[in-house]
Design a protein around this motif. Structure first.
Motif: not given
Length: 161
Positions: A52-54, A58-63
């Motif tokens: 889930x972390x990966x 991958x789906x958000x630059x804000x993470x």
């Protein structure tokens, strides 16, 4: 021996968090990433939390990936056993004890009732950890960056005269 391990653990958590605080992410993004990591790590995901972390990264630059990592350092496998024990205790307080079961009489037939109590308690604890983690990390990031700003403002600019 134990105080030395606790000091080393505290230093590792502090170092990881400070590295996360120095990223280009906003304080909200760092705190939200840490809080999301704490929520996922606190749940009994059986290792799938790392996937889930990966996916989140991958789906958000804000993470903030370092803040996610810091959450794993805080809720490491050794600490999670205490979280699970507290989760089962809290689940028993919320849903009541498993009918007809004592510690000496636990059987597989009681499995669904035990799992339900574990999951309910764990969800409550994960939400509390998430809210507290967000608030604490947000305050820490703001204080850390404010300190950095004050240090930078105190230094003379090169070539300003």
């Amino acid at each position: 021996m134990v105080p030395g391990r606790l000091i080393a653990y505290r230093d590792r958590v502090r170092s990881t968090l400070e590295t996360a605080f120095e990223t280009e992410h906003s304080p909200h993004d760092v705190a939200a990433s840490f809080a999301a990591g704490v929520f996922i790590t606190a749940l009994p995901t059986l290792g799938t939390g790392l996937l889930v972390f990966v996916l989140l990264a991958a789906i958000s630059d804000r993470v903030c990936k370092l803040a996610l990592l810091a959450s794993v350092v805080v809720l490491n496998p050794a600490v999670k056993w205490g979280v699970y024990a507290a989760s089962f205790w809290l689940g028993n307080r919320i849903l009541g004890p498993v009918p007809g079961i004592s510690l000496s009489g636990v059987s597989l037939s009681a499995g669904p009732d035990i799992v339900a109590r574990l999951l309910v308690g764990n969800l409550v604890i994960a939400v509390v950890f998430t809210v507290v983690g967000y608030a604490v990390v947000l305050r820490l990031v703001l204080a850390f960056r404010r300190r950095e700003l004050e240090l930078g403002d105190a230094l003379p600019e090169v070539g300003s005269e």
